[in-house]
Design an enzyme around this catalytic site. Structure first.
Site, PDB file in Angstrom:
ATOM      1  CG  HIS A  87     -15.565  48.251 -21.491  1.00 39.66           C
ATOM      2  ND1 HIS A  87     -15.889  49.335 -22.130  1.00 39.66           N
ATOM      3  CD2 HIS A  87     -16.290  48.216 -20.462  1.00 39.66           C
ATOM      4  CE1 HIS A  87     -16.593  50.144 -21.491  1.00 39.66           C
ATOM      5  NE2 HIS A  87     -16.926  49.505 -20.220  1.00 39.66           N
ATOM      6  CG  ASN A 125     -15.846  50.418  -9.563  1.00 43.36           C
ATOM      7  OD1 ASN A 125     -16.701  50.995  -9.030  1.00 43.36           O
ATOM      8  ND2 ASN A 125     -15.420  49.354  -8.757  1.00 43.36           N
ATOM      9  NE  ARG A 164       6.106  52.802  -1.185  1.00 48.55           N
ATOM     10  CZ  ARG A 164       6.125  52.010  -0.353  1.00 48.55           C
ATOM     11  NH1 ARG A 164       5.979  52.656   0.931  1.00 48.55           N
ATOM     12  NH2 ARG A 164       5.957  50.715  -0.682  1.00 48.55           N
ATOM     13  N   GLY A 216     -22.723  48.752  -2.799  1.00 42.71           N
ATOM     14  CA  GLY A 216     -22.153  47.988  -1.712  1.00 42.71           C
ATOM     15  C   GLY A 216     -21.454  46.972  -2.368  1.00 42.71           C
ATOM     16  CG  LEU A 217     -22.575  44.106  -4.439  1.00 41.25           C
ATOM     17  CD1 LEU A 217     -23.721  43.555  -5.503  1.00 41.25           C
ATOM     18  CD2 LEU A 217     -22.099  43.135  -3.483  1.00 41.25           C
ATOM     19  CG  HIS A 218     -19.619  47.817  -9.151  1.00 41.03           C
ATOM     20  ND1 HIS A 218     -20.887  47.367  -8.743  1.00 41.03           N
ATOM     21  CD2 HIS A 218     -19.187  47.884 -10.086  1.00 41.03           C
ATOM     22  CE1 HIS A 218     -20.935  46.681 -10.046  1.00 41.03           C
ATOM     23  NE2 HIS A 218     -20.134  47.142 -10.737  1.00 41.03           N
ATOM     24  CG  ASP A 244     -21.914  50.481 -14.769  1.00 45.49           C
ATOM     25  OD1 ASP A 244     -21.947  50.871 -15.969  1.00 45.49           O
ATOM     26  OD2 ASP A 244     -20.980  49.747 -14.154  1.00 45.49           O
ATOM     27  CG  LEU A 252     -18.490  42.938  -9.633  1.00 50.92           C
ATOM     28  CD1 LEU A 252     -18.033  44.044  -9.050  1.00 50.92           C
ATOM     29  CD2 LEU A 252     -19.910  42.626  -9.578  1.00 50.92           C
ATOM     30  N   GLY A 294     -21.011  44.877 -14.898  1.00 56.00           N
ATOM     31  CA  GLY A 294     -21.978  45.910 -14.783  1.00 56.00           C
ATOM     32  C   GLY A 294     -22.715  45.852 -13.628  1.00 56.00           C
TER      33      GLY A 294
END
Length: 369
Positions: A134, A212, A220, A241-243, A267, A299, A301
């Site tokens: 963003h 994410n 802790r 499998g990536l995010h 997304d 990354l 999106g």
């Protein structure tokens, strides 16, 4: 299409049931009954309600932020429908106030289009240090200008999902948004576990793309992720499998105190059903080995659709198929307070998806194969 279709498995009332036959007449399901020796016109592997995706930034080469129009929304939804998604929340991410206002106007104008269930406003009221891709120039606290947009959307009957950093929001403005019936989600946030727990207690009912754009789990400093998992909030997950690695998704699903409160999101960006690159905030985003990355390699999106997410979560993530289907269909609708989509008499056949034995999308019930 008038036909008797016999799925090997049918998603009915939250369960996978074998041996049913679906009578289609006049474009709708006329009956759901045991096959009982009747010869069907067509056998298929799996029939389920088309998924509902609560986080769709784009598709078909269109980014909602840059084409905030009813036509842009129609193009995005058409791209996702070709891949097996029935309903979407077009998602506008952090941008100038004028972009948010145009997006609201577009969704109000598009409200009558099939499969457009509302709007997801993701930002600009987020934590700068958890902004992800963003644009930091447009990040700002929750303000009366956004409240005016929310009021206009809700007055038009549009369901609204608002992702923000709850630790940075004025409690009075949050209360006003909540009173409008806006669904509030914690995301792009640096909230501590205590801050997040307090937010869930004050009416935040969701967390956006768990793990994410939030602090990682630490023994802790458990943070927002742990507080969300241990709450009864609805949790969105990007299952590519990536995010997020598969063990972390399985861990979160297994640890929920109330089962069934996780749901899938794509997304998705414009490359889904579109070209292999697009422009975001004036910068090029490209598809590289299945990842959407900016020029720094971060990354930006997801290149993902809901049917692919469902299949990957089951086949690669090891989550039970019935849970994956629920996470793509029943759970997101319940999270938004939307009417459930059921396989039952009267349901449009074009809202029911057919999958093959490999869990690939094979068409809609009114035109399978």
């Amino acid at each position: 299409m008038d036909a008797l279709i016999a799925p090997a498995l049918t998603w009915v009332e939250g369960a996978l049931r074998p041996g049913l036959a679906l009578r289609i007449r006049g474009g709708r399901i006329e009956s759901v009954a045991p096959l009982a020796g009747t010869t069907p016109d067509l056998r298929v592997h799996l029939a389920m309600p088309g998924p509902t995706d609560l986080q769709v930034n784009g598709g078909g080469g269109v980014l909602f932020n840059t084409d905030a129009s009813a036509a842009g929304i129609a193009a995005i939804r058409a791209a996702h429908r070709r891949l097996g998604t029935h309903a979407i929340l077009p998602t506008v991410i952090t941008d100038a106030p004028e972009v948010l206002e145009a997006a609201a106007d577009a969704v109000i104008a598009a409200r009558g289009q099939p499969g457009i269930e509302g709007i997801h406003i993701e930002g600009p009221h987020i934590a700068p240090e958890r902004r992800g891709t963003h644009d930091p120039r447009h990040i700002r606290p929750l303000d009366v200008r956004t409240l005016a947009v929310l009021e206009r959307l809700r007055a038009a009957g549009v369901p609204v999902l608002l992702t923000l950093a709850p630790e940075l929001a004025d409690p009075a403005l949050l209360a006003r948004a909540r009173a409008l019936g806006v669904v509030l989600s914690a995301g792009h946030s640096s909230a501590s576990a205590d801050e997040a727990g307090a937010a869930f207690g004050r009416g935040i009912t969701m967390a956006t793309h768990l793990f994410n754009a939030m602090p990682p789990l630490h023994h802790r400093a458990p943070g927002l992720a742990a507080a969300a998992i241990l709450s009864d909030a609805w949790l969105g997950m990007i299952a590519d499998g990536l995010h997020v690695d598969w063990p972390m998704l399985r861990l979160a699903i297994a640890a929920r105190p109330q089962r069934g409160r996780c749901f899938l999101v794509s997304d998705a960006m414009p490359t889904v059903g579109g070209p292999d690159q697009f422009t975001l905030y004036g910068k090029r985003i490209r598809l590289e080995d299945g990842r959407l990355v900016n020029d720094q390699g971060a990354l930006a999106g997801a290149h993902l659709d809901m049917m692919t997410a469902l299949a990957r979560l089951h086949l690669l993530g090891g989550v039970a198929l019935k849970d994956c289907i629920a996470m793509a269909t029943d759970a997101p609708r319940a999270a938004m307070g939307l009417a459930p989509l059921r396989i039952a008499p009267g349901t449009p056949a074009g809202a029911v998806a057919v999958l093959d034995a490999g869990l690939g999308f094979a068409g809609w019930l009114d035109a399978p194969g």
